[in-house]
Design a protein around this motif. Structure first.
Motif, PDB file in Angstrom:
ATOM      1  N   LEU A   1      25.990 -16.576  17.640  1.00 56.53           N
ATOM      2  CA  LEU A   1      27.145 -17.099  16.732  1.00 56.53           C
ATOM      3  C   LEU A   1      27.407 -18.522  16.439  1.00 56.53           C
ATOM      4  O   LEU A   1      28.366 -19.046  16.438  1.00 56.53           O
ATOM      5  CB  LEU A   1      28.705 -16.367  17.663  1.00 56.53           C
ATOM      6  CG  LEU A   1      28.686 -14.925  17.626  1.00 56.53           C
ATOM      7  CD1 LEU A   1      30.118 -14.869  18.511  1.00 56.53           C
ATOM      8  CD2 LEU A   1      29.143 -14.463  16.394  1.00 56.53           C
TER       9      LEU A   1
ATOM     10  N   ILE B   1      25.992 -14.422  25.029  1.00 55.49           N
ATOM     11  CA  ILE B   1      25.760 -15.488  23.745  1.00 55.49           C
ATOM     12  C   ILE B   1      24.853 -16.493  24.361  1.00 55.49           C
ATOM     13  O   ILE B   1      23.988 -17.001  23.496  1.00 55.49           O
ATOM     14  CB  ILE B   1      27.284 -15.834  23.649  1.00 55.49           C
ATOM     15  CG1 ILE B   1      27.923 -14.766  22.979  1.00 55.49           C
ATOM     16  CG2 ILE B   1      27.291 -16.878  22.422  1.00 55.49           C
ATOM     17  CD1 ILE B   1      29.557 -14.920  22.363  1.00 55.49           C
TER      18      ILE B   1
ATOM     19  N   LEU C   1      33.622 -20.530  17.699  1.00 62.13           N
ATOM     20  CA  LEU C   1      32.704 -19.462  17.196  1.00 62.13           C
ATOM     21  C   LEU C   1      33.245 -18.736  16.362  1.00 62.13           C
ATOM     22  O   LEU C   1      34.465 -18.465  16.362  1.00 62.13           O
ATOM     23  CB  LEU C   1      31.876 -18.750  18.375  1.00 62.13           C
ATOM     24  CG  LEU C   1      31.268 -19.828  19.404  1.00 62.13           C
ATOM     25  CD1 LEU C   1      30.565 -18.931  20.321  1.00 62.13           C
ATOM     26  CD2 LEU C   1      30.139 -20.620  18.735  1.00 62.13           C
ATOM     27  N   PRO C   2      32.722 -17.887  15.488  1.00 64.79           N
ATOM     28  CA  PRO C   2      31.193 -18.058  15.197  1.00 64.79           C
ATOM     29  C   PRO C   2      31.094 -19.227  14.216  1.00 64.79           C
ATOM     30  O   PRO C   2      32.129 -19.861  13.629  1.00 64.79           O
ATOM     31  CB  PRO C   2      30.975 -16.968  14.228  1.00 64.79           C
ATOM     32  CG  PRO C   2      32.309 -16.328  13.729  1.00 64.79           C
ATOM     33  CD  PRO C   2      33.316 -16.781  14.914  1.00 64.79           C
ATOM     34  N   ARG C   3      30.067 -19.787  14.196  1.00 65.35           N
ATOM     35  CA  ARG C   3      29.941 -21.246  13.409  1.00 65.35           C
ATOM     36  C   ARG C   3      28.783 -21.225  12.651  1.00 65.35           C
ATOM     37  O   ARG C   3      27.565 -21.396  13.232  1.00 65.35           O
ATOM     38  CB  ARG C   3      29.900 -22.396  14.588  1.00 65.35           C
ATOM     39  CG  ARG C   3      30.290 -23.449  13.955  1.00 65.35           C
ATOM     40  CD  ARG C   3      29.734 -24.609  14.846  1.00 65.35           C
ATOM     41  NE  ARG C   3      30.420 -26.115  14.240  1.00 65.35           N
ATOM     42  CZ  ARG C   3      31.446 -26.570  14.655  1.00 65.35           C
ATOM     43  NH1 ARG C   3      31.922 -26.419  15.653  1.00 65.35           N
ATOM     44  NH2 ARG C   3      32.081 -27.571  13.915  1.00 65.35           N
TER      45      ARG C   3
ATOM     46  N   VAL D   1      22.334 -14.888  14.457  1.00 62.38           N
ATOM     47  CA  VAL D   1      23.660 -14.010  14.165  1.00 62.38           C
ATOM     48  C   VAL D   1      24.450 -13.815  15.566  1.00 62.38           C
ATOM     49  O   VAL D   1      25.581 -13.850  15.661  1.00 62.38           O
ATOM     50  CB  VAL D   1      23.415 -12.960  13.141  1.00 62.38           C
ATOM     51  CG1 VAL D   1      24.705 -12.167  13.224  1.00 62.38           C
ATOM     52  CG2 VAL D   1      23.052 -13.239  11.802  1.00 62.38           C
TER      53      VAL D   1
ATOM     54  N   ILE E   1      36.054 -16.049  21.848  1.00 61.54           N
ATOM     55  CA  ILE E   1      35.172 -16.649  20.780  1.00 61.54           C
ATOM     56  C   ILE E   1      35.911 -17.419  19.916  1.00 61.54           C
ATOM     57  O   ILE E   1      35.252 -18.627  19.687  1.00 61.54           O
ATOM     58  CB  ILE E   1      34.762 -15.196  20.056  1.00 61.54           C
ATOM     59  CG1 ILE E   1      33.781 -14.432  21.110  1.00 61.54           C
ATOM     60  CG2 ILE E   1      34.018 -15.317  18.636  1.00 61.54           C
ATOM     61  CD1 ILE E   1      33.433 -12.983  20.304  1.00 61.54           C
TER      62      ILE E   1
ATOM     63  N   TRP F   1      25.939 -21.116  18.785  1.00 64.73           N
ATOM     64  CA  TRP F   1      26.227 -21.603  20.001  1.00 64.73           C
ATOM     65  C   TRP F   1      25.444 -22.770  19.941  1.00 64.73           C
ATOM     66  O   TRP F   1      24.160 -22.941  19.905  1.00 64.73           O
ATOM     67  CB  TRP F   1      25.971 -20.617  21.190  1.00 64.73           C
ATOM     68  CG  TRP F   1      25.964 -21.005  22.525  1.00 64.73           C
ATOM     69  CD1 TRP F   1      25.009 -21.857  23.156  1.00 64.73           C
ATOM     70  CD2 TRP F   1      26.847 -21.162  23.387  1.00 64.73           C
ATOM     71  NE1 TRP F   1      25.215 -21.950  24.572  1.00 64.73           N
ATOM     72  CE2 TRP F   1      26.584 -21.640  24.766  1.00 64.73           C
ATOM     73  CE3 TRP F   1      28.257 -20.563  23.588  1.00 64.73           C
ATOM     74  CZ2 TRP F   1      27.386 -21.712  25.766  1.00 64.73           C
ATOM     75  CZ3 TRP F   1      29.003 -20.719  24.555  1.00 64.73           C
ATOM     76  CH2 TRP F   1      28.620 -21.276  25.742  1.00 64.73           C
TER      77      TRP F   1
END
Lengths: 465, 170, 327
Positions: free
Chosen positions: A202, A179, B122-124, A199, B117, A204
């Motif tokens: 996520l 990630i 996340l996800p953001r 995508v 996660i 980060w």
């Protein structure tokens, strides 16, 4: 042993240089040899797929499999690739838990080798059944209409559960660690790529909570994956060891013997891959002689442990001087063609590489480490072959069942195809994500320090308590 | 007053650490800002409090679920079509134990991943104020403040040695 | 009366154990030379023979270099030889056609179990030194924490090796193998078996699973005691049980395809047996305490060397430990 110091005026310059070096041809154009090489490997894979298709069309008779040797190249290859897949956990998980700084450049490559070799391994028994579409209901409980369920008392059914657990865990482990690197790629790319990496990353951002959880993730997942890794190859070994009627298989030591053999061949394979990557992508600053030295020392320990288990297996089978065991070992060690294979196996798997690795010059030489680790894997492939085939060949309850095993072109093509497949997938992966973990290397640079003792500056590492 | 965001970019960690001190002196609290880095720094390096998380609950929950599912599948399938194989009992404990073990570990690992996660927030999809130079080694301090304190925050960061300061005016 | 020289493992056993003891004593001596020298320099009452043991140590560069090289070499050799000795001793049993012993994993299982209990006894000794020996300032939670991690791993390995052996016996439904399982684990010797599983595996696993227990002094110490207790019963189960079954042909017949009622009852220890075990343990403790009269129980020079390579520094806004890695 520490990572090489990446030279830069300050951390920001160092980080920028690391980004440039390790992102390599993901954002820049690929080197000239890249796509032709992929093309060649794809051709080999296509030929193997064609051979597999031909085999499915014509039946298993086109292979060399014949009563009593019902397991041959495919199963040997299966065990071999499951073995190679154990490298990821060894290098990534165990070295992370041991807080060994030198693991940093090697972990991602090891995990990727694991994922792709495990995928290949899964293919092998499926192909081996001859009618793969029929095998799935026998391994997974989904066929509601027939009322026939998998026989959970068989190691052949434990295999899919173990391998799938390991495969899923490895893929997830690689993803989580990727990630932050996807975030780097997101920040360095544009257009469609930027969207895809966004995508994958996520969202980060890199604040302390996220980094803290990454660090915990590494340790927690390593601790969780380790028991899985031990169980996977033990279960594969039980495919053989729980059998009653094949000589040389019904031995309690098979489980740890297979596991340590897997680590031996796996770590050797990762060293091979690292050396090749170093030359392909000019990663001399990251995969250094120090890294190689540490890996070689680990290999000496692992190889010797493997040899201990191998000797235990052979000697404790033989000392009781039971006729079947003597017969099997005589065939395995002294009868042509197994005699030649045994000699090649024992020299290439242990007696050539390990004494060489005792010398510092050899450990720090890329050429010799490449040669010796390839030799190890030749030997370990032969070891699996020598476990599978001689025992089966001696099963001759009826005289018309006498047969020896001759691998056919189809089997050879498929086996060669698996090697091409794994190589191709690793190379293709290098185009998508960095094969050396970027933030791991950057962290290694931050944690470097020195301690002055008298006149000497001893390299040191900063450690949280 | 609407919350505004300011992002200061610092070339060295020392400047960034100095900036956090100056921000505290200027009356901002630690909860107002976050340090964004492209590399993991040792915990507390920028004076932040250790994050509280409940990650360790996830593997236990996942293990329990995995164990239950594995036992359900192994026991259920064998009871529904009881066929004695190899002389072993229909519900053979060692065999079930192997698959139950794998199921437990799979459950634990999958839930751990989900936990990581989730706990990382996340996800953001909407990232908030960010700069791509952070992954090039710059250290960012992202501050949330009210409209009237925007200028003060900007000034404090520049005085602490920020290479660049930007806010969420597009 | 040459004990079937050189064929029988019994001879190799004796030689192996003697050699291991010599190697161990040599390792102990070499490692304690600098400490003995320190004592020589400050203790006028040190006996002459002990002074001679210091080999005229002055702490020159060359002497340190040789010492370090010797310790590395001997340490590696000792570990390799230890595994070999355990294997050879267990080979005595594994090579016999005695049921329960003719098992390829027995030597490895024995070696691992030996390693596990050796670690446990080190932890127990360290704990006793910490609690009653006055070494609180020199032994800290770190030592117990690291030892706890290793004991956790070794306990898991114990369970793994046990499972490897068990699975092979259980799966095939061969009557002899089934009777062996019943005899050694689930019926006749169920008590020692349950004790060994609980104390060698379950207690270490369940205690050391929790970080707060691992990172304490008491946690690993309790686990150490538990492992020692469990291993004792495991050894009793493995070696008393199988041999008493193999002693005469009648009982050997019993472990062949026969109904359950033929599985033999367990052998119970008599008073001399118990006295021998207790005496053996006491003897070991006695020798240990005697040795600490001569050699410091905690290695002085290693601690001071360690202090050279550790320091605390500020890093940005926190203090961090810096550990030197001389290589």
């Amino acid at each position: 042993m520490q990572d090489q110091l990446i030279i830069g005026a300050n951390t920001q310059e160092v980080d920028a240089k690391i980004n440039r070096d390790l992102l390599g041809h993901i954002i820049a154009p690929s080197p000239q040899w890249f796509w032709p090489l992929i093309g060649f490997l794809a051709l080999v894979v296509a030929m193997a797929a064609g051979a597999a298709g031909f085999m499915i069309n014509q039946g298993i008779g086109v292979t060399g499999l014949h009563r009593p040797v019902m397991w041959g190249f495919f199963i040997t290859n299966f065990v071999f690739w499951v073995g190679i897949s154990h490298a990821g956990v060894m290098l990534s998980a165990i070295l992370r838990l041991a807080q060994a700084e030198w693991r940093r450049p090697a972990t991602r490559a090891a995990e990727i080798v694991t994922v792709f070799s495990l995928m290949t391994a899964v293919l092998m028994p499926i192909l081996h059944t001859g009618r793969p579409w029929r095998v799935l209901y026998w391994a997974f409980p989904y066929d509601f209409a027939r009322g026939i369920w998998p026989n959970v008392r068989s190691p052949l059914v434990w295999d899919p559960s173990a391998i799938n657990t390991y495969l899923t865990s490895s893929i997830l482990f690689v993803y989580i660690a990727l990630i932050p690197d996807f975030a780097v790629l997101r920040d360095r790319s544009t257009g469609i790529r930027h969207m895809i990496y966004s995508v994958l990353a996520l969202g980060w951002r890199g604040y302390p909570r996220q980094w803290r959880l990454q660090m915990i993730a590494g340790i927690l997942l390593s601790a969780l994956i380790l028991p899985v890794f031990v169980s996977v190859h033990s279960i594969v070994s039980w495919d053989f060891a729980v059998a009653q009627s094949v000589e040389g298989w019904h031995s309690t030591i098979f489980a740890p013997y297979f596991v340590i053999g897997a680590v031996h061949s796996g770590v050797s394979a990762v060293v091979t891959v690292l050396i090749i990557l170093r030359y392909m992508f000019n990663w001399g600053d990251y995969i250094t002689r120090d890294t190689l030295d540490s890996l070689a020392r680990l290999l000496v320990v692992v190889a010797t442990a493997w040899f201990y288990f191998f000797a235990t297996e052979v000697l404790f089978g033989l000392f009781t001087l039971e006729t079947p065991e003597i017969g099997l070992r005589t065939m395995q060690i002294f009868q042509w063609p197994f005699a030649m294979l045994f000699l090649i196996f024992i020299t290439t798997a242990y007696f050539i590489p390990v004494p060489m690795w005792l010398f510092r010059n050899v450990r720090r030489s890329f050429k010799w480490m490449l040669i010796t680790t390839i030799l190890v894997n030749i030997g370990m492939w032969l070891e699996r072959f020598l476990i599978v085939v001689p025992g089966l060949a001696r099963k001759s309850p009826l005289t018309f069942n006498w047969s020896t095993y001759h691998p056919s072109v189809i089997e050879i093509l498929i086996v060669v195809g698996t090697f091409a497949f794994v190589s191709m997938m690793i190379l293709l992966f290098s185009k998508v994500a960095p094969l050396i973990p970027i933030y791991d290397v950057k962290e290694g640079q931050i944690l470097r320090d020195t301690i002055k003792i008298g006149k000497v500056e001893v390299p040191a590492v900063r450690r949280e308590e | 007053m609407a919350a505004r965001q300011v992002l200061g970019l610092f070339r060295t960690a020392d400047n960034a650490a100095l900036a956090t001190d100056r921000l505290k002196e200027a009356g901002f609290s630690a909860g107002d800002y976050q340090v964004l880095t492209g590399t993991p720094y040792p915990e507390g390096a920028f004076g932040e409090d250790p994050p509280k998380h409940r990650l360790f609950a996830f593997p236990f929950f996942g293990a329990a679920v995995g164990l239950a599912i594995a036992i359900l599948i192994t026991a259920g399938t064998q009871i529904s079509y009881p066929l004695v194989t190899g002389g072993k009992p229909i519900l053979a404990i060692p065999a079930m134990a192997v698959i139950a073990y794998e199921g437990t570990m799979l459950g634990a690992i999958i839930m751990t991943i989900i936990g990581i996660i989730f706990e990382s927030r996340l996800p953001r999809p909407i990232m908030g104020l960010y700069d791509t130079r952070i992954t090039e080694g710059f250290i960012g301090i992202a501050l949330t403040c009210s409209e009237d304190r925007l200028q003060a925050a900007d000034l404090v960061m520049r005085q602490a040695g920020a290479d660049d300061v930007k806010n969420d005016d597009i | 009366m040459w004990f079937e020289w050189p064929g029988t493992p019994l001879v190799t056993d004796l030689l192996a154990v003697i050699f291991l003891s010599i190697l161990g004593l040599a390792l102990l001596w070499v490692a304690s030379i600098p400490d003995l020298a320190a004592r020589r320099d400050h203790d006028r009452t040190m006996p002459r023979w002990a002074v001679r043991l210091t080999m005229d140590w002055r702490g020159t560069d060359r002497q340190w270099k040789v010492l370090r090289g010797a310790l590395m070499l001997m340490g590696a050799l000792y570990f390799l030889f230890l595994v070999y000795v355990h294997t050879i001793i267990a080979a005595d049993f594994a090579m016999a056609l005695v049921p329960g012993w003719k098992d390829a994993i027995l030597p490895t299982y024995h070696a691992l179990s030996g390693l596990q209990s050796a670690f446990a006894s080190t932890v127990v000794a360290t704990f006793l030194l910490y609690k009653f020996g006055g070494f609180k300032g020199f032994i800290s939670v770190d030592q117990f924490w690291s030892a706890g991690k290793i004991m956790f791993a070794l306990s898991l390995l114990w369970a793994y090796f046990w499972m490897s052996g068990f699975m092979i016996y259980w799966y095939g439904r061969q009557p002899v193998e089934q009777n062996i399982l019943r005899y050694l684990m689930f019926e006749a010797y169920i008590v020692p078996f349950v004790i060994s599983v609980v104390f060698t595996f379950l207690v270490p696993f369940l205690v050391l699973l929790w970080t707060f227990a691992r990172r304490s002094v008491l946690g690993p110490a309790i686990v150490g005691f538990s492992i020692l207790f469990g291993t004792l019963f495991d050894r009793i189960r493995l070696y008393v049980a199988s041999f008493s079954a193999g002693e005469n042909t009648e009982s050997l017949e019993a472990l062949h395809p026969e109904p359950l009622s033929q599985v033999l009852p367990a052998v119970m220890p008599g008073v001399p047996d118990v006295m021998m075990v207790v005496g053996g343990i006491s003897g070991a403790i006695f020798l240990y305490m005697l040795a600490t009269k001569l050699i410091p129980a905690v290695s002085i020079w290693e601690i001071t060397e360690g202090m050279l390579y550790r320091t605390r520094r500020t890093f940005l806004k926190r203090t961090i430990m810096v550990m030197g890695k001389p290589e």
